[in-house]
Design a protein around this motif. Sequence first.
Motif, mmCIF file in Angstrom:
data_model
loop_
_atom_site.group_PDB
_atom_site.id
_atom_site.type_symbol
_atom_site.label_atom_id
_atom_site.label_comp_id
_atom_site.label_asym_id
_atom_site.label_seq_id
_atom_site.Cartn_x
_atom_site.Cartn_y
_atom_site.Cartn_z
ATOM 1 N N SER A 1 0.795 -1.237 0.000
ATOM 2 C CA SER A 1 0.000 0.000 0.000
ATOM 3 C C SER A 1 0.829 1.290 0.000
ATOM 4 C CB SER A 1 -1.053 0.006 1.113
ATOM 5 O OG SER A 1 -0.453 0.107 2.376
ATOM 6 N N THR A 2 2.063 1.199 -0.430
ATOM 7 C CA THR A 2 2.850 2.420 -0.635
ATOM 8 C C THR A 2 2.300 3.134 -1.867
ATOM 9 O OG1 THR A 2 4.850 1.414 0.261
ATOM 10 C CG2 THR A 2 5.154 3.342 -1.141
ATOM 11 N N LYS A 3 2.115 4.441 -1.710
ATOM 12 C CA LYS A 3 1.564 5.223 -2.821
ATOM 13 C C LYS A 3 2.714 5.777 -3.663
ATOM 14 C CE LYS A 3 -1.735 8.001 -4.684
ATOM 15 N NZ LYS A 3 -1.084 7.866 -5.996
ATOM 16 N N LEU A 4 2.621 5.565 -4.961
ATOM 17 C CA LEU A 4 3.653 6.100 -5.865
ATOM 18 C C LEU A 4 3.181 7.428 -6.460
ATOM 19 C CD1 LEU A 4 4.626 2.896 -7.883
ATOM 20 C CD2 LEU A 4 5.599 3.725 -5.744
ATOM 21 N N ASN A 5 4.021 8.428 -6.342
ATOM 22 C CA ASN A 5 3.711 9.720 -6.958
ATOM 23 C C ASN A 5 4.700 9.948 -8.099
ATOM 24 O OD1 ASN A 5 1.641 10.494 -5.052
ATOM 25 N ND2 ASN A 5 3.304 10.757 -3.585
ATOM 26 N N THR A 6 4.184 9.898 -9.305
ATOM 27 C CA THR A 6 5.062 10.042 -10.459
ATOM 28 C C THR A 6 5.026 11.468 -10.975
ATOM 29 O OG1 THR A 6 4.333 7.827 -11.024
ATOM 30 C CG2 THR A 6 5.699 8.953 -12.645
ATOM 31 N N CYS A 7 6.198 12.028 -11.137
ATOM 32 C CA CYS A 7 6.310 13.389 -11.634
ATOM 33 C C CYS A 7 6.961 13.337 -13.013
ATOM 34 C CB CYS A 7 7.161 14.195 -10.654
ATOM 35 S SG CYS A 7 7.531 15.829 -11.225
ATOM 36 N N HIS A 8 6.275 13.841 -14.008
ATOM 37 C CA HIS A 8 6.805 13.806 -15.369
ATOM 38 C C HIS A 8 7.581 15.079 -15.677
ATOM 39 C CE1 HIS A 8 4.552 10.141 -16.325
ATOM 40 N NE2 HIS A 8 3.640 10.644 -15.518
ATOM 41 N N LYS A 9 8.851 14.900 -15.974
ATOM 42 C CA LYS A 9 9.706 16.043 -16.275
ATOM 43 C C LYS A 9 9.495 16.503 -17.717
ATOM 44 C CE LYS A 9 12.489 16.333 -12.583
ATOM 45 N NZ LYS A 9 13.911 16.088 -12.683
ATOM 46 N N PRO A 10 9.558 17.808 -17.929
ATOM 47 C CA PRO A 10 9.419 18.307 -19.299
ATOM 48 C C PRO A 10 10.695 18.044 -20.102
ATOM 49 C CG PRO A 10 9.885 20.101 -17.804
ATOM 50 C CD PRO A 10 9.747 18.868 -16.949
ATOM 51 N N PHE A 11 10.604 18.219 -21.401
ATOM 52 C CA PHE A 11 11.792 18.128 -22.244
ATOM 53 C C PHE A 11 12.718 19.286 -21.911
ATOM 54 C CE2 PHE A 11 8.878 15.954 -25.292
ATOM 55 C CZ PHE A 11 9.587 14.776 -25.381
ATOM 56 N N LEU A 12 14.013 19.009 -21.957
ATOM 57 C CA LEU A 12 14.979 20.083 -21.787
ATOM 58 C C LEU A 12 15.691 20.303 -23.114
ATOM 59 C CD1 LEU A 12 16.687 19.396 -18.348
ATOM 60 C CD2 LEU A 12 15.013 21.154 -18.893
ATOM 61 N N GLY A 13 15.924 21.565 -23.423
ATOM 62 C CA GLY A 13 16.642 21.903 -24.648
ATOM 63 C C GLY A 13 17.859 22.738 -24.312
ATOM 64 N N GLN A 14 18.837 22.688 -25.171
ATOM 65 C CA GLN A 14 19.998 23.551 -25.006
ATOM 66 C C GLN A 14 20.157 24.356 -26.289
ATOM 67 O OE1 GLN A 14 23.604 21.820 -23.523
ATOM 68 N NE2 GLN A 14 24.384 23.878 -23.130
ATOM 69 N N CYS A 15 20.162 25.668 -26.116
ATOM 70 C CA CYS A 15 20.234 26.576 -27.261
ATOM 71 C C CYS A 15 21.629 26.531 -27.876
ATOM 72 C CB CYS A 15 19.911 27.990 -26.793
ATOM 73 S SG CYS A 15 19.919 29.180 -28.129
ATOM 74 N N LYS A 16 21.673 26.403 -29.205
ATOM 75 C CA LYS A 16 22.975 26.372 -29.881
ATOM 76 C C LYS A 16 23.483 27.788 -30.112
ATOM 77 C CE LYS A 16 22.362 21.995 -32.270
ATOM 78 N NZ LYS A 16 22.041 21.361 -33.546
#
Length: 114
Positions: free
Chosen positions: A58-73
């Motif tokens: 009965s452990t509750k899982l909390n899933t957090c979805h990370k956004p995409f990360l971009g790196q500017c050229k």
Amino acid sequence: MHEAAIAQGIFDAIEKESRQQNAKPLSAKITCGLLNAVNDEVLQFAFDAISKDTICESTKLNTCHKPFLGQCKNCDEQFEVDISSPLCPGCGSDNFELLPDEPIMLQEIEFDTE
Ligand SMILES: [Zn+2]
């Protein structure tokens, strides 16, 4: 099933930590990238099946979805990519590279401390 393998990995990590702490886990926070997107309900269901009759039951899982990360050229800024408007917030350039998606990670476990 993708989620079953993930649930097993998460279960192993939580169970190990629970033994060390000698406490029952109440909930666990998990983060994952968008491309690794797991179905939260299926993951919880798979976890419940694995953890039945264990300290992790009965452990509750909390899933957090990370956004995409971009790196500017253009200016090297790292930023969260807004899918509807994928531009660098630093210089407005659309010349950026998507960074590798984040793996599924167990971030923290909340234990029953009473
Ligand atoms: Zn930029």
